[in-house]
Design an enzyme around this catalytic site. Structure first.
Site, PDB file in Angstrom:
ATOM      1  N   LYS A 155     -48.477  40.416 -26.203  1.00 19.96           N
ATOM      2  CA  LYS A 155     -48.824  41.263 -25.117  1.00 19.96           C
ATOM      3  C   LYS A 155     -49.735  40.423 -24.174  1.00 19.96           C
ATOM      4  CE  LYS A 155     -51.238  45.853 -24.061  1.00 19.96           C
ATOM      5  NZ  LYS A 155     -51.869  47.033 -24.844  1.00 19.96           N
TER       6      LYS A 155
ATOM      7  N   SER B 280     -50.017  51.499 -23.491  1.00 20.25           N
ATOM      8  CA  SER B 280     -50.175  50.354 -22.530  1.00 20.25           C
ATOM      9  C   SER B 280     -49.085  49.180 -23.003  1.00 20.25           C
ATOM     10  CB  SER B 280     -51.343  49.676 -21.897  1.00 20.25           C
ATOM     11  OG  SER B 280     -52.117  49.194 -23.231  1.00 20.25           O
TER      12      SER B 280
ATOM     13  N   SER C  23     -52.200  52.883 -27.642  1.00 25.48           N
ATOM     14  CA  SER C  23     -51.367  51.888 -26.993  1.00 25.48           C
ATOM     15  C   SER C  23     -50.266  50.977 -27.826  1.00 25.48           C
ATOM     16  CB  SER C  23     -52.091  50.934 -26.099  1.00 25.48           C
ATOM     17  OG  SER C  23     -52.744  51.586 -25.097  1.00 25.48           O
TER      18      SER C  23
END
Length: 546
Positions: A111, A187, A211
């Site tokens: 990420k 996210s 997330s």
């Protein structure tokens, strides 16, 4: 506080009495004129000391780029090269002499809120702060490489890691792998897409309100938000230390467990971690494999599963999502589990407490890069890009999600101050205690991960909608995920079938069951999910439609 240095100093460090007077007035203080010179001398000594500290070399964990090679670093463009928004940066990163073969030849995405030395870390936002290039690798990055994993780049994430819909990242919209134009969730949007489309075998995401789990539910992946503190957050951009989690996303429970085994355990830098849990303390992958290889038609015999009544709010839950979750739960019973209802009435207030409670500390710790009171690795070079307050340029670059948190933090601090945060902290502990009380009667709690399927993303990006319309789309999405980010209990998403989109019954999108366990009983959660997965093919299951 004691004074360590006082006396002669260089002229550039002198603080005048007038500066002390101005400092006081700025903060609504009146310092007696007779004391101004004394304070000037004291602050002059401090000013000198601060400059001396800044002159010392910084102290970061070294990265041996001859051992941990990184090549072909580039920023992809266009739908095909980015995998329809999944990639933020592409690269090939591998260890020339791995310590183990646990992840040998497996490919991973990281990420874009996690430090990989020499590669831009946007955190999903633009401006100067989105151009930051770390000098270190996060602990979990090093552990993946040491286990033989191959990192193929940084996966896109939503702006500031603060949005649950996948059209806010500075790198562009991230499209659901099962239907173009629908959200992956956020996210950790890019991580979910890349695993689902086969660009990588596994990925790493972060989670402060869901997330990891929301994108996994929307993209048909297994993920586990580990027990708080189990996986070191060292080298990951923090939102709020009491909420921060990092964990794996994969296509199978076994792969998820194997990655967790590699990345879990104390690293000596993240002060939230138990000292008694070194890396490899629990062989999640190995133990799960042994458990699943044992011939038994009722592997969950003796396990008590509680259906969380409040996890199915009638006014919001999509009926098809509820049907999928309840059918999956019935399969747990067929596998030997004793299934019963469990009720935690205070659970209904958990999202409210999470939302209000995170605003002030997230503004300070994340958006202003000032996580004081922590013993951990801090990025002093990135801190300098924030400042005591955000500049207009930085605020504009954040996007509405992070702007929302910043303005909320400022508003709540000015209107209510620290008593509100203290109240939220105590109420979070009450929620935690009520979950723990529930776990006296059951071993696991189950409910839908997301209570409705993902909606469409805005083709021109979420910012084109304006703040109210953009943010209103996220209402209800973290209903079942935020509570366990707050409490720190391990929570896993298990894909359990497809449901029709709410705006188009011809569009079928994945849905997931959330399985939650006692703290540090992550293996129990994995065993339950693995048992279900072993006898079920979620891709053949559909609920609803015409």
């Amino acid at each position: 506080m004691s004074v360590l240095v006082l006396g002669e100093t260089d002229q550039t460090s002198l603080v005048s009495a007038e500066e002390v007077k101005t400092l006081g007035h700025t903060h609504n203080l009146t310092i007696p004129p007779s004391e101004l010179q004394d304070w000037a001398i004291l602050l002059t000594g401090l000013n000198h000391c601060a400059k001396e500290v800044l002159a010392l070399p910084n102290y970061y964990p070294p990265v041996d780029t001859s051992l941990y090679l990184r090549t072909d670093i580039h920023h992809p463009s266009g739908d095909k090269e980015t995998d329809y928004g999944g990639w933020a940066t592409k690269a090939t990163i591998k260890c020339t002499h791995p310590k183990s073969n646990e992840l040998k030849d497996n490919t991973l995405g990281i990420k874009d809120a996690i430090a990989v030395a020499g590669i831009k870390c946007t955190n999903g936002i633009g401006g100067k702060i989105g151009e930051w290039i770390p000098k270190v690798d996060a602990t979990l990055v090093t552990r993946i490489l040491d286990a033989g994993g191959i990192i193929l780049g940084k996966s896109a994430c939503e702006a500031g890691c603060l949005v649950a819909v996948s059209d806010t990242s500075v790198t562009g919209n991230v499209h659901n792998p099962y239907d173009y134009g629908y959200s992956t969730g956020g996210s950790s949007s890019g991580s979910a897409r890349l695993v689902a489309t086969g660009q990588v075998d596994m990925a790493i995401g972060t989670d402060q309100g869901g997330s990891l789990r929301k994108p996994s539910a929307n993209c048909g992946l297994v993920c586990i938000k580990p027990t708080w503190g189990l996986v070191p957050y060292t080298g990951c951009l923090s939102l709020e230390a009491t909420l921060d989690h990092a964990g794996p996303m994969a296509r199978t429970v076994q792969d998820c467990a194997t990655v967790l085994e590699v990345i879990a355990g104390n690293d000596g830098m993240d002060d939230r971690q138990p000292y008694s849990w070194p890396q490899g303390h629990v062989k999640f992958g190995g133990e799960l494999k042994k458990f699943l290889d044992s011939p038994s038609e009722t592997p969950l015999k003796g396990v008590k599963v509680g259906i969380l009544v409040e996890g199915f709010p009638s006014e919001m839950t999509d009926s098809n999502v509820a049907a999928a979750s309840k059918f999956a739960i019935s399969k747990l019973a067929e596998l030997g589990a004793e299934v019963m209802e469990a009720s935690i009435p205070f659970y209904k207030d958990s999202g409210l407490i999470w939302m209000v409670g995170m605003a002030m500390p997230t503004t300070t710790q994340s958006l202003l890069s000032n996580p004081s009171g922590r013993k951990q690795l801090l990025f002093s070079d990135r801190c300098g890009l924030s400042g005591a307050t955000l500049t207009q340029e930085t605020f504009d670059a954040l996007g509405f999600g992070a702007q929302n948190v910043y303005l909320r933090g400022l508003f709540l601090q000015e209107r209510f101050g620290s008593p509100l945060h203290a109240r939220c902290t105590n109420l979070r502990r009450k929620l935690n205690d009520e979950y723990d009380n529930a776990f006296k009667d059951v071993d696991l709690l189950v409910m839908p991960t997301c209570i409705f399927p993902p909606g469409k993303i805005e083709p021109q990006g979420g910012a084109s909608l304006g703040p109210l319309k953009m943010l209103s789309r996220t209402i209800g999405i973290p209903y079942n995920t935020a509570p366990f980010s707050s409490s720190g209990h391990p929570a896993l998403n298990l894909p359990v079938g497809f449901v029709p989109a709410q705006d188009d019954k011809n569009v079928w999108l994945p849905t997931g069951l959330q399985i939650v366990g006692r703290k540090f009983e992550d293996l129990m959660v994995l065993k339950a999910a693995g048992s279900w997965e072993k006898v079920s093919n979620w891709k053949t299951m559909r609920y609803g439609g015409d």
